[in-house]
Design a protein around this motif. Structure first.
Motif, short mmCIF file in Angstrom:
data_model
loop_
_atom_site.label_atom_id
_atom_site.label_comp_id
_atom_site.label_asym_id
_atom_site.label_seq_id
_atom_site.Cartn_x
_atom_site.Cartn_y
_atom_site.Cartn_z
N LEU A 1 -98.29 -44.13 -19.36
CA LEU A 1 -99.49 -44.15 -19.44
C LEU A 1 -100.37 -43.15 -20.34
CD1 LEU A 1 -100.60 -45.68 -16.12
CD2 LEU A 1 -100.53 -46.79 -18.00
N ASP A 2 -99.41 -42.23 -20.79
CA ASP A 2 -99.87 -41.06 -21.51
C ASP A 2 -100.40 -39.92 -20.59
OD1 ASP A 2 -99.62 -39.80 -24.21
OD2 ASP A 2 -101.73 -40.43 -24.64
N ILE A 3 -99.94 -39.91 -19.48
CA ILE A 3 -100.06 -38.81 -18.78
C ILE A 3 -99.03 -37.73 -19.02
CG2 ILE A 3 -100.48 -37.79 -16.38
CD1 ILE A 3 -101.51 -40.65 -15.87
N PRO A 4 -99.45 -36.44 -19.14
CA PRO A 4 -98.29 -35.49 -19.56
C PRO A 4 -97.22 -35.33 -18.14
CG PRO A 4 -100.35 -34.58 -19.95
CD PRO A 4 -100.54 -35.91 -19.03
N ALA A 5 -95.98 -35.24 -18.67
CA ALA A 5 -95.06 -35.30 -17.70
C ALA A 5 -95.23 -33.87 -16.60
CB ALA A 5 -93.58 -34.79 -18.26
N GLU A 6 -96.02 -32.86 -17.07
CA GLU A 6 -96.21 -31.76 -16.14
C GLU A 6 -97.02 -32.16 -15.15
OE1 GLU A 6 -95.22 -28.33 -16.13
OE2 GLU A 6 -93.71 -29.00 -17.53
N THR A 7 -97.99 -33.17 -15.40
CA THR A 7 -98.81 -33.66 -14.27
C THR A 7 -98.23 -34.95 -13.52
OG1 THR A 7 -100.91 -33.29 -15.53
CG2 THR A 7 -100.98 -34.94 -13.74
N ALA A 8 -97.54 -35.66 -14.18
CA ALA A 8 -96.88 -36.85 -13.59
C ALA A 8 -95.74 -36.49 -12.65
CB ALA A 8 -96.34 -37.84 -14.62
N LYS A 9 -95.02 -35.58 -12.74
CA LYS A 9 -94.13 -34.98 -12.07
C LYS A 9 -94.22 -34.81 -10.62
CE LYS A 9 -94.30 -30.01 -12.65
NZ LYS A 9 -93.59 -28.83 -13.20
N PHE A 10 -95.60 -34.72 -10.14
CA PHE A 10 -96.22 -34.66 -9.02
C PHE A 10 -96.46 -36.06 -8.11
CE2 PHE A 10 -97.19 -30.31 -10.78
CZ PHE A 10 -96.50 -29.79 -9.85
N PHE A 11 -96.33 -37.15 -9.04
CA PHE A 11 -96.75 -38.59 -8.58
C PHE A 11 -95.94 -38.96 -7.48
CE2 PHE A 11 -98.96 -39.55 -12.86
CZ PHE A 11 -100.13 -38.70 -12.64
N THR A 12 -94.62 -38.69 -7.38
CA THR A 12 -93.81 -39.19 -6.43
C THR A 12 -94.44 -38.35 -5.22
OG1 THR A 12 -91.91 -39.73 -7.42
CG2 THR A 12 -91.64 -39.39 -5.24
N LEU A 13 -95.01 -37.34 -5.13
CA LEU A 13 -95.35 -36.57 -3.91
C LEU A 13 -96.70 -37.31 -3.46
CD1 LEU A 13 -95.59 -34.01 -2.23
CD2 LEU A 13 -96.93 -32.74 -3.86
N PHE A 14 -97.35 -37.71 -4.22
CA PHE A 14 -98.63 -38.61 -3.76
C PHE A 14 -98.16 -39.83 -2.78
CE2 PHE A 14 -101.00 -37.61 -7.85
CZ PHE A 14 -101.17 -36.38 -7.46
N THR A 15 -97.18 -40.48 -3.49
CA THR A 15 -96.43 -41.63 -2.48
C THR A 15 -96.05 -41.36 -1.27
OG1 THR A 15 -96.20 -42.78 -4.69
CG2 THR A 15 -95.00 -43.82 -2.78
N LEU A 16 -95.12 -40.09 -1.27
CA LEU A 16 -94.68 -39.79 0.09
C LEU A 16 -95.54 -38.88 0.92
CD1 LEU A 16 -91.27 -38.29 -1.54
CD2 LEU A 16 -91.74 -40.41 -0.59
N MET A 17 -96.55 -38.51 0.28
CA MET A 17 -97.57 -37.95 1.44
C MET A 17 -98.43 -39.05 2.06
SD MET A 17 -97.36 -34.58 1.72
CE MET A 17 -95.92 -35.23 1.92
N ALA A 18 -98.70 -40.13 1.35
CA ALA A 18 -99.31 -41.15 1.79
C ALA A 18 -98.54 -41.76 2.72
CB ALA A 18 -99.58 -42.28 0.73
N MET A 19 -97.24 -41.87 2.84
CA MET A 19 -96.39 -42.40 3.54
C MET A 19 -96.28 -41.71 4.98
SD MET A 19 -93.11 -43.96 1.74
CE MET A 19 -92.70 -45.27 3.05
N VAL A 20 -96.23 -40.37 4.66
CA VAL A 20 -96.37 -39.25 5.91
C VAL A 20 -97.47 -39.42 6.67
CG1 VAL A 20 -96.47 -36.80 6.35
CG2 VAL A 20 -94.90 -37.75 4.81
N GLY A 21 -98.71 -39.72 6.07
CA GLY A 21 -99.84 -39.73 6.99
C GLY A 21 -100.01 -40.96 7.77
N THR A 22 -99.59 -42.06 7.15
CA THR A 22 -99.28 -43.10 7.71
C THR A 22 -98.32 -43.47 8.83
OG1 THR A 22 -100.04 -44.42 5.74
CG2 THR A 22 -99.61 -45.92 7.36
N TYR A 23 -97.39 -42.81 8.69
CA TYR A 23 -96.26 -42.58 9.75
C TYR A 23 -97.03 -41.91 11.00
CZ TYR A 23 -92.08 -43.98 7.21
OH TYR A 23 -91.23 -44.49 6.62
#
Length: 440
Positions: A273-295
């Motif tokens: 989606l043309d988001i720089p890799a320097e920013t995109a490299k944190f996106f997996t963290l978003f998914t995992l933190m969403a899981m941690v909060g729900t856990y």
């Protein structure tokens, strides 16, 4: 002394902490795939479908090794089996050294596959263990605690390896398009070498943990026996007489697939989606933190306020809603909806395991191996997503769409694969987990 599922809470604390430590290891090793996929795509010049073989190599090992792992654990016991699993994972990490030196994709995949074999041994022991360590009604709570350890480690792994492997990758890719073949090979070789040091460290840590686990105080546990049949009823004699288990295997297969898609495609999706890799490299963290909060929410709510089945129903409905949101939005908003899948996914694994193992008795060990084999969904669905993206991209380019726009649109279109998966999970939550079981 043999421990049973009715043992008091204080006697289960140490085993729970030890198994949580193992789940931490699973998470760290598994969720670095999100950074490895775009990295491997660059250094080995791969298509989208080829790059997602990183996930396949990791998860297909659960099909190959689940039943052998069950046999091994039965022969040598839990602690020796876990120790062996950690040693095998360490060997897989060491394979990355010759793979990086040769910059050969199949060697990288071999190292990932070997690590997956070790994880299969650990998972085959730890998941049923934590499920039957206490009352089955609160199993989802215990597994949710394991999930917190797993995803916190995954977040750390994705950030650490994202920083190591993806920093400066945008500039590197731009440079690759302007140099000759010899210089290009030199740059790619240098990039490949960056994985050597972290994987050596990983191997050393895994070997040490493999030695330490042998001394860990892990008591034996016993599953609940199969209910004694009433007069005129036949006793269960085969694993094939439990339809709720087999539907649970299917639901778990699809769940692992969508969980891996949510975690492993999101970085590549952001880059598409043309988001720089320097920013995109944190996106997996978003998914995992969403899981941690729900856990964490699941630990508080289950089973006191909501049942395991209700948690599964709510998760499946949310997954369906978010699937539509992903494909009908664009840009960073769409990325956020992908990361929000972490909320939908968090309680699915903790809920399916106890529901699928209910009433299995002496078949619990074999059933657990089948459920572990279902982790292979993470091997099948992500490459299928990649193949859909590749096909749609070529179709759009053929129709005159610019390549950058075609990549973005195709990457979003690929997430339609999520919808039927969540529908099947929803069916299991409402009806599938009750099939073949006696009404109480």
């Amino acid at each position: 002394m043999k421990a049973t599922i009715s043992q008091p809470k204080h006697s289960t604390l140490v085993p729970i902490l030890i198994i949580a430590g193992l789940f931490f290891i699973f998470g760290f090793v598994t969720w670095i795939n999100g950074a490895l996929i775009p990295f491997m795509k660059t250094i080995n010049e791969l298509t989208d479908a080829q790059s997602y073989l990183v996930a396949s190599a990791s998860y297909i090992s659960f099909v190959v090794m689940a039943l052998p792992a069950s046999y091994i654990i039965n022969k040598i016991g839990f602690k020796k089996g876990m120790s062996l699993g950690l040693a095998i994972m360490a060997i897989g990490a060491l394979v990355f050294i010759p793979a990086a030196n040769a910059r050969t994709y199949w060697m990288f995949l071999a190292g990932i596959f070997i690590q997956g074999m070790g994880m299969t041994l650990l998972q085959t022991a730890s998941n049923p263990y934590i499920t039957i360590l206490g009352p089955i009604e609160s199993a989802a709570k215990r597994i949710a605690i394991m999930g917190i350890a797993n995803k916190v480690a995954g977040a750390l792994g994705s950030v650490i390896f994202g920083a190591i492997l993806l920093s400066g990758i945008d500039d590197m890719k731009a440079q690759l398009s302007t140099v000759d073949a010899a210089e290009k090979a030199s740059i790619l070789n240098t990039m490949a070498d960056s994985v050597i040091t972290p994987y050596i460290i990983m191997a050393v840590v895994l070997f040490i943990l493999g030695i330490l686990i042998r001394k860990a105080p892990l008591p034996n546990v016993e599953p609940e026996p199969i209910e004694v049949p009433k007069d005129g009823e036949k006793s269960k004699t085969s694993i094939f007489q439990f339809p709720h288990l087999w539907l649970g295997v299917l639901a778990l297969f699809l769940y692992v697939g969508v969980e891996v898609i949510a975690g492993d495609t999101i970085i590549a999706y952001g880059i598409a989606l043309d988001i720089p890799a320097e920013t995109a490299k944190f996106f997996t963290l978003f998914t995992l933190m969403a899981m941690v909060g729900t856990y964490a929410l699941g630990v508080f709510l289950i089973p006191k306020y909501i049942s395991q089945a209700l948690a599964l129903k709510l998760s499946a409905v949310l997954g369906i809603v978010l699937s539509f949101c992903i494909v009908f939005t664009t840009g960073f908003t769409s990325v956020l909806f992908v990361s929000a899948l972490g909320i939908a996914n968090a309680l699915v694994w903790p809920a399916i395991w106890p529901l699928a193992l209910t009433g299995l008795g002496k078949f619990t060990e074999t059933a657990s191996a089948l459920l572990i084999m279902a982790i292979s969904g993470g091997a099948i669905l992500p490459p299928l997503y990649g193949a859909i993206v590749d096909h749609k991209k070529e179709e759009l380019i053929t129709n005159g769409i610019l390549e950058t726009s075609a990549i973005a649109e195709a990457s979003s279109f690929g997430y339609w694969i999520l919808l039927p998966c969540y529908v099947v999970i929803l069916y299991y939550a409402f009806y599938g987990h009750k099939l073949g079981l006696k009404k109480k």
